[in-house]
Design a protein around this motif. Sequence first.
Motif, PDB file in Angstrom:
ATOM      1  N   ALA A   1      10.100  33.933 -21.124  1.00 40.90           N
ATOM      2  CA  ALA A   1      11.414  34.170 -20.409  1.00 40.90           C
ATOM      3  C   ALA A   1      12.380  34.578 -21.429  1.00 40.90           C
ATOM      4  CB  ALA A   1      11.936  32.734 -19.938  1.00 40.90           C
ATOM      5  N   GLU A   2      12.473  34.111 -22.786  1.00 39.06           N
ATOM      6  CA  GLU A   2      13.351  34.351 -24.065  1.00 39.06           C
ATOM      7  C   GLU A   2      12.977  36.013 -24.313  1.00 39.06           C
ATOM      8  OE1 GLU A   2      12.165  32.718 -27.477  1.00 39.06           O
ATOM      9  OE2 GLU A   2      12.526  30.666 -26.777  1.00 39.06           O
TER      10      GLU A   2
ATOM     11  N   LEU B   1      12.091  38.274 -21.907  1.00 44.87           N
ATOM     12  CA  LEU B   1      12.602  39.141 -20.607  1.00 44.87           C
ATOM     13  C   LEU B   1      14.141  39.100 -20.911  1.00 44.87           C
ATOM     14  CD1 LEU B   1      10.405  37.953 -18.094  1.00 44.87           C
ATOM     15  CD2 LEU B   1      10.553  40.145 -18.996  1.00 44.87           C
ATOM     16  N   ARG B   2      14.789  37.847 -21.340  1.00 46.07           N
ATOM     17  CA  ARG B   2      16.184  37.560 -21.251  1.00 46.07           C
ATOM     18  C   ARG B   2      17.042  38.514 -22.231  1.00 46.07           C
ATOM     19  NH1 ARG B   2      15.267  32.122 -20.342  1.00 46.07           N
ATOM     20  NH2 ARG B   2      15.214  31.595 -22.788  1.00 46.07           N
ATOM     21  N   ASP B   3      16.082  38.975 -23.567  1.00 47.64           N
ATOM     22  CA  ASP B   3      16.561  40.010 -24.467  1.00 47.64           C
ATOM     23  C   ASP B   3      16.662  41.335 -24.049  1.00 47.64           C
ATOM     24  OD1 ASP B   3      17.048  37.601 -26.016  1.00 47.64           O
ATOM     25  OD2 ASP B   3      15.252  37.869 -27.237  1.00 47.64           O
ATOM     26  N   SER B   4      15.823  41.656 -22.674  1.00 47.70           N
ATOM     27  CA  SER B   4      16.119  42.957 -22.370  1.00 47.70           C
ATOM     28  C   SER B   4      17.023  43.367 -21.324  1.00 47.70           C
ATOM     29  CB  SER B   4      14.713  43.252 -21.639  1.00 47.70           C
ATOM     30  OG  SER B   4      14.520  44.429 -21.002  1.00 47.70           O
ATOM     31  N   GLU B   5      17.788  44.294 -21.513  1.00 43.59           N
ATOM     32  CA  GLU B   5      18.863  44.770 -20.426  1.00 43.59           C
ATOM     33  C   GLU B   5      18.150  44.918 -19.063  1.00 43.59           C
ATOM     34  OE1 GLU B   5      21.972  48.390 -19.868  1.00 43.59           O
ATOM     35  OE2 GLU B   5      21.427  47.936 -22.040  1.00 43.59           O
ATOM     36  N   HIS B   6      17.030  45.640 -19.096  1.00 44.73           N
ATOM     37  CA  HIS B   6      16.513  46.007 -17.943  1.00 44.73           C
ATOM     38  C   HIS B   6      15.483  44.667 -17.152  1.00 44.73           C
ATOM     39  CE1 HIS B   6      18.164  49.845 -18.398  1.00 44.73           C
ATOM     40  NE2 HIS B   6      17.330  50.207 -19.647  1.00 44.73           N
ATOM     41  N   LEU B   7      15.063  44.307 -18.053  1.00 41.94           N
ATOM     42  CA  LEU B   7      14.245  43.032 -17.275  1.00 41.94           C
ATOM     43  C   LEU B   7      14.935  41.704 -17.330  1.00 41.94           C
ATOM     44  CD1 LEU B   7      10.991  44.020 -19.239  1.00 41.94           C
ATOM     45  CD2 LEU B   7      11.553  44.649 -16.996  1.00 41.94           C
ATOM     46  N   ARG B   8      16.101  41.451 -17.595  1.00 42.61           N
ATOM     47  CA  ARG B   8      16.755  40.142 -17.795  1.00 42.61           C
ATOM     48  C   ARG B   8      16.442  39.359 -16.512  1.00 42.61           C
ATOM     49  NH1 ARG B   8      21.852  41.618 -19.961  1.00 42.61           N
ATOM     50  NH2 ARG B   8      20.709  41.693 -21.707  1.00 42.61           N
ATOM     51  N   ARG B   9      16.630  39.739 -15.527  1.00 43.75           N
ATOM     52  CA  ARG B   9      16.729  39.141 -14.126  1.00 43.75           C
ATOM     53  C   ARG B   9      15.234  38.489 -13.883  1.00 43.75           C
ATOM     54  NH1 ARG B   9      16.987  44.615 -12.042  1.00 43.75           N
ATOM     55  NH2 ARG B   9      15.013  45.284 -11.211  1.00 43.75           N
TER      56      ARG B   9
ATOM     57  N   ALA C   1      13.869  34.363 -14.781  1.00 41.97           N
ATOM     58  CA  ALA C   1      14.176  33.284 -13.873  1.00 41.97           C
ATOM     59  C   ALA C   1      12.832  32.785 -13.376  1.00 41.97           C
ATOM     60  CB  ALA C   1      15.234  33.430 -12.970  1.00 41.97           C
ATOM     61  N   ALA C   2      11.524  33.804 -13.014  1.00 39.40           N
ATOM     62  CA  ALA C   2      10.496  33.491 -12.817  1.00 39.40           C
ATOM     63  C   ALA C   2       9.477  32.589 -13.768  1.00 39.40           C
ATOM     64  CB  ALA C   2       9.574  34.780 -12.561  1.00 39.40           C
ATOM     65  N   PHE C   3      10.257  32.484 -15.008  1.00 40.39           N
ATOM     66  CA  PHE C   3       9.190  31.827 -15.966  1.00 40.39           C
ATOM     67  C   PHE C   3      10.227  30.699 -16.441  1.00 40.39           C
ATOM     68  CE2 PHE C   3       7.764  36.162 -16.243  1.00 40.39           C
ATOM     69  CZ  PHE C   3       6.464  35.881 -16.338  1.00 40.39           C
ATOM     70  N   ALA C   4      11.521  30.432 -15.893  1.00 35.94           N
ATOM     71  CA  ALA C   4      12.111  29.330 -16.344  1.00 35.94           C
ATOM     72  C   ALA C   4      11.486  27.929 -15.711  1.00 35.94           C
ATOM     73  CB  ALA C   4      13.598  29.469 -15.960  1.00 35.94           C
ATOM     74  N   PRO C   5      11.904  26.706 -16.318  1.00 34.95           N
ATOM     75  CA  PRO C   5      11.299  25.682 -15.587  1.00 34.95           C
ATOM     76  C   PRO C   5      12.073  25.280 -14.455  1.00 34.95           C
ATOM     77  CG  PRO C   5      12.428  25.178 -17.617  1.00 34.95           C
ATOM     78  CD  PRO C   5      12.167  26.648 -17.716  1.00 34.95           C
ATOM     79  N   PRO C   6      11.753  24.673 -13.490  1.00 34.94           N
ATOM     80  CA  PRO C   6      12.476  24.370 -12.487  1.00 34.94           C
ATOM     81  C   PRO C   6      13.297  23.347 -12.633  1.00 34.94           C
ATOM     82  CG  PRO C   6      10.286  23.420 -12.057  1.00 34.94           C
ATOM     83  CD  PRO C   6      10.439  24.244 -13.383  1.00 34.94           C
TER      84      PRO C   6
END
Length: 137
Positions: A49-50, A52-60, A63-68
Amino acid sequence: MSHPDELLVGIAEMVESQHSSRMSLTVVVPGAVITGRLAPEALWKERVAEVLRDSEHLRRFAAAFAPPRDDGDPPPQGGGSAHGGGSARGGRPTHLHFHVARILQGSFGIPDTGGMYRVALEDVSAWTVGDIGYTDQ
């Protein structure tokens, strides 16, 4: 393997229960040999998740990897995670989560710095303890 090796499942359980990322393992799966360190699923997801969050194009996709979120509601019936969790069969791991890992291809490890891989335990046909590497000697 249609039925995962119980010894390998036991190693995965120890990594999860001890929240340790020091166990090195090399596995053979269809089409690849993967070598690296195992991580508990939650730690692995957090790291993915970290990245992906650091990528401008993949940021969204982070959320799929974030804990509920704990919204106070009880978990849904039927078991399993909406995010494809690594545990099933009464909480037993179903996947290995590698970090600082490489796919071995000839005399190269891809990527050089190590990647993040999720491997279904039932797909592992062979394994050994330790991280396999190459040298130019």
